[in-house]
Scaffold this active site. Structure first.
Site, PDB file in Angstrom:
ATOM      1  CG  ASP A  63      32.367  26.123 -19.337  1.00  0.00           C
ATOM      2  OD1 ASP A  63      32.218  24.987 -19.844  1.00  0.00           O
ATOM      3  OD2 ASP A  63      32.671  27.117 -20.005  1.00  0.00           O
ATOM      4  CG  ASN A  91      18.947  20.838 -20.783  1.00  0.00           C
ATOM      5  OD1 ASN A  91      18.391  20.318 -21.735  1.00  0.00           O
ATOM      6  ND2 ASN A  91      19.003  22.148 -20.602  1.00  0.00           N
ATOM      7  CE1 TYR A 172      23.234  18.470 -30.660  1.00  0.00           C
ATOM      8  CE2 TYR A 172      21.721  17.417 -32.204  1.00  0.00           C
ATOM      9  CZ  TYR A 172      21.978  17.945 -30.946  1.00  0.00           C
ATOM     10  OH  TYR A 172      20.987  17.959 -29.987  1.00  0.00           O
ATOM     11  CE  LYS A 176      23.179  16.432 -27.602  1.00  0.00           C
ATOM     12  NZ  LYS A 176      23.014  16.782 -26.187  1.00  0.00           N
ATOM     13  CB  VAL A 205      12.260  21.096 -28.307  1.00  0.00           C
ATOM     14  CG1 VAL A 205      11.441  21.957 -27.356  1.00  0.00           C
ATOM     15  CG2 VAL A 205      12.308  19.654 -27.829  1.00  0.00           C
ATOM     16  CB  THR A 207      15.057  25.759 -28.181  1.00  0.00           C
ATOM     17  OG1 THR A 207      15.820  25.045 -29.154  1.00  0.00           O
ATOM     18  CG2 THR A 207      14.460  24.789 -27.203  1.00  0.00           C
TER      19      THR A 207
HETATM   20  N1  LIG Z   1      15.993  21.791 -29.380  1.00  0.00           N
HETATM   21  C1  LIG Z   1      15.846  20.559 -29.859  1.00  0.00           C
HETATM   22  O1  LIG Z   1      15.040  20.300 -30.786  1.00  0.00           O
HETATM   23  C2  LIG Z   1      16.648  19.427 -29.255  1.00  0.00           C
HETATM   24  C3  LIG Z   1      16.430  18.143 -29.765  1.00  0.00           C
HETATM   25  C4  LIG Z   1      17.141  17.084 -29.229  1.00  0.00           C
HETATM   26  C5  LIG Z   1      18.036  17.313 -28.195  1.00  0.00           C
HETATM   27  N2  LIG Z   1      18.234  18.569 -27.712  1.00  0.00           N
HETATM   28  C6  LIG Z   1      19.201  18.749 -26.614  1.00  0.00           C
HETATM   29  O2  LIG Z   1      18.562  19.430 -25.553  1.00  0.00           O
HETATM   30  C7  LIG Z   1      19.520  20.239 -24.837  1.00  0.00           C
HETATM   31  C8  LIG Z   1      19.045  21.683 -24.831  1.00  0.00           C
HETATM   32  O3  LIG Z   1      18.882  22.103 -26.183  1.00  0.00           O
HETATM   33  P1  LIG Z   1      18.389  23.548 -26.586  1.00  0.00           P
HETATM   34  O4  LIG Z   1      17.802  23.460 -27.928  1.00  0.00           O
HETATM   35  O5  LIG Z   1      17.540  24.100 -25.526  1.00  0.00           O
HETATM   36  O6  LIG Z   1      19.820  24.319 -26.662  1.00  0.00           O
HETATM   37  P2  LIG Z   1      20.248  25.830 -26.381  1.00  0.00           P
HETATM   38  O7  LIG Z   1      19.072  26.736 -26.389  1.00  0.00           O
HETATM   39  O8  LIG Z   1      21.387  26.113 -27.312  1.00  0.00           O
HETATM   40  O9  LIG Z   1      20.834  25.827 -24.877  1.00  0.00           O
HETATM   41  C9  LIG Z   1      22.002  25.173 -24.561  1.00  0.00           C
HETATM   42  C10 LIG Z   1      22.262  25.333 -23.058  1.00  0.00           C
HETATM   43  O10 LIG Z   1      23.478  24.669 -22.729  1.00  0.00           O
HETATM   44  C11 LIG Z   1      24.314  25.585 -22.034  1.00  0.00           C
HETATM   45  N3  LIG Z   1      25.719  25.300 -22.292  1.00  0.00           N
HETATM   46  C12 LIG Z   1      26.335  25.206 -23.504  1.00  0.00           C
HETATM   47  N4  LIG Z   1      27.630  24.942 -23.329  1.00  0.00           N
HETATM   48  C13 LIG Z   1      27.831  24.848 -21.985  1.00  0.00           C
HETATM   49  C14 LIG Z   1      28.973  24.602 -21.189  1.00  0.00           C
HETATM   50  N5  LIG Z   1      30.188  24.412 -21.723  1.00  0.00           N
HETATM   51  N6  LIG Z   1      28.832  24.563 -19.838  1.00  0.00           N
HETATM   52  C15 LIG Z   1      27.628  24.774 -19.262  1.00  0.00           C
HETATM   53  N7  LIG Z   1      26.496  25.038 -19.979  1.00  0.00           N
HETATM   54  C16 LIG Z   1      26.625  25.070 -21.318  1.00  0.00           C
HETATM   55  C17 LIG Z   1      23.914  26.962 -22.564  1.00  0.00           C
HETATM   56  O11 LIG Z   1      24.330  27.962 -21.672  1.00  0.00           O
HETATM   57  P3  LIG Z   1      24.811  29.437 -22.129  1.00  0.00           P
HETATM   58  O12 LIG Z   1      23.585  30.319 -22.017  1.00  0.00           O
HETATM   59  O13 LIG Z   1      25.870  29.777 -21.153  1.00  0.00           O
HETATM   60  O14 LIG Z   1      25.303  29.337 -23.545  1.00  0.00           O
HETATM   61  C18 LIG Z   1      22.412  26.803 -22.625  1.00  0.00           C
HETATM   62  O15 LIG Z   1      21.823  26.987 -21.361  1.00  0.00           O
HETATM   63  C19 LIG Z   1      20.844  20.072 -25.571  1.00  0.00           C
HETATM   64  O16 LIG Z   1      21.624  19.089 -24.927  1.00  0.00           O
HETATM   65  C20 LIG Z   1      20.422  19.596 -26.960  1.00  0.00           C
HETATM   66  O17 LIG Z   1      21.421  18.860 -27.609  1.00  0.00           O
HETATM   67  C21 LIG Z   1      17.570  19.640 -28.225  1.00  0.00           C
END
Ligand SMILES: NC(=O)c1ccc[n+]([C@@H]2O[C@H](COP(=O)([O-])OP(=O)(O)OC[C@H]3O[C@@H](n4cnc5c(N)ncnc54)[C@H](OP(=O)(O)O)[C@@H]3O)[C@@H](O)[C@H]2O)c1
Length: 275
Positions: A63, A91, A172, A176, A205, A207
């Site tokens: 974590d 990530n 947020y 970042k 993205v 997600t």
């Molecule tokens: N989706 C978008 O449009 C977008 C755009 C720009 C940037 N991003 C960035 O891309 C990355 C992934 O985004 P996402 O949309 O795929 O998010 P997501 O589906 O919410 O996934 C977040 C991931 O981070 C893990 N996590 C959260 N807190 C943690 C901790 N304390 N220690 C270890 N792991 C932890 C989660 O694990 P658990 O399963 O254990 O919760 C999960 O695997 C993020 O950094 C986000 O800010 C996303």
């Protein structure tokens, strides 16, 4: 045999970007892929179903807000790789719902909650990754590629916010921005050793976030999407996880200190075109 450590690789095989990151890197059996996740048992089960012959794949528990768990992760990584690490892809992060639909003044109407949410975002998105980087730098120093990446967000771009008047997601975005500065500081310290530190936004993205938004909440969000479409006619909505991860991995492969990428904050195109 390049080694990768990727954080936040716990989510399901359907949409989540984290799984896609893992899948695309793990496709090459000559890569050693180490995934740091909070829920090891659940992720191991998914890996066993999806990649049954993958003895180059390793799931370790960690974590990023738990320093001791990261120290354990370092020990386990050394056991797997023999001491070094080529690529670190940070990530994992929190994409909150709390501030997704509202400007900062509305969030401020509940000051205690604003403070709690903000502290948690900084704890995970910024400070957690600082611990991760500090603990894994000795392994990167012993690696060959020497590349460290933070997955950031264009929401933190000081060009995008005023240009598109993006009111939502202030906390947020701040977390970042803090991450981007930390990455630049790591680069300032380690570029002279040949270690590349860089922040990359994957684009917008799909997600599965925000599916539960109310019609009222979608108003602010919809305004942001409209401004994205004005920013560039290329933008047709959120990208698939497959496309976004392909883009980010292409940036990762091309980036180098020699090209001036150290400490930079770029989009999935490798430049300042955010959408
Ligand atoms: N989706 C978008 O449009 C977008 C755009 C720009 C940037 N991003 C960035 O891309 C990355 C992934 O985004 P996402 O949309 O795929 O998010 P997501 O589906 O919410 O996934 C977040 C991931 O981070 C893990 N996590 C959260 N807190 C943690 C901790 N304390 N220690 C270890 N792991 C932890 C989660 O694990 P658990 O399963 O254990 O919760 C999960 O695997 C993020 O950094 C986000 O800010 C996303």
């Amino acid at each position: 045999m390049p080694s990768y450590l990727i954080t936040g690789v716990s989510k399901g095989i359907g949409d989540p970007q984290q799984w896609e990151f893992f899948r695309q890197i793990a496709l090459n059996p000559s890569n050693t892929v180490i995934c740091l996740v909070r829920n090891k048992a659940e992720t191991e089960k998914k890996v066993a179903e999806e990649f049954p012959t993958g003895n180059h794949l390793h799931i370790i528990q960690g974590d990023i807000t738990d320093y001791a768990s990261l120290q354990n992760a370092v020990t386990q990584t050394i056991e797997i790789t023999g001491g070094g690490l080529d690529y670190l892809i940070a990530n994992a992060g929190v994409v909150p719902h709390f501030d997704a639909y509202d400007p900062i003044e509305v969030l401020g109407q509940n000051p205690a909650l604003l403070e709690d949410e903000c502290l948690n975002l900084f704890k995970v998105n910024a400070i957690g990754n600082i611990h991760l980087f500090n603990l894994f730098v000795p392994l990167i120093q012993r690696g060959t590629a020497k590349k460290v990446f933070a997955i950031s967000s264009g929401q933190a771009s000081l060009d995008m916010i005023p240009r598109l008047k993006i009111e939502v997601a202030p906390l947020y975005s701040m977390s970042k921005a803090a991450l981007n500065v930390a990455v630049a500081k790591f680069s300032a310290q380690y570029a002279k050793e040949g270690i590349l530190f860089m922040s990359i936004c994957p684009g917008m993205v799909d997600t599965g976030h925000f599916l539960d938004a109310t019609p009222e909440q979608m108003k602010g969000f919809g305004a942001m999407l409209s401004s994205f479409a004005e920013y560039t006619p290329i933008f047709k909505g959120p990208a698939t996880t497959t496309a976004a991860v392909q883009d980010v991995l292409a940036v990762i492969e091309k980036a180098s200190i020699e090209k001036g990428d150290g400490g930079s904050f770029v989009s999935h195109y490798g430049n300042q075109q955010w959408l």
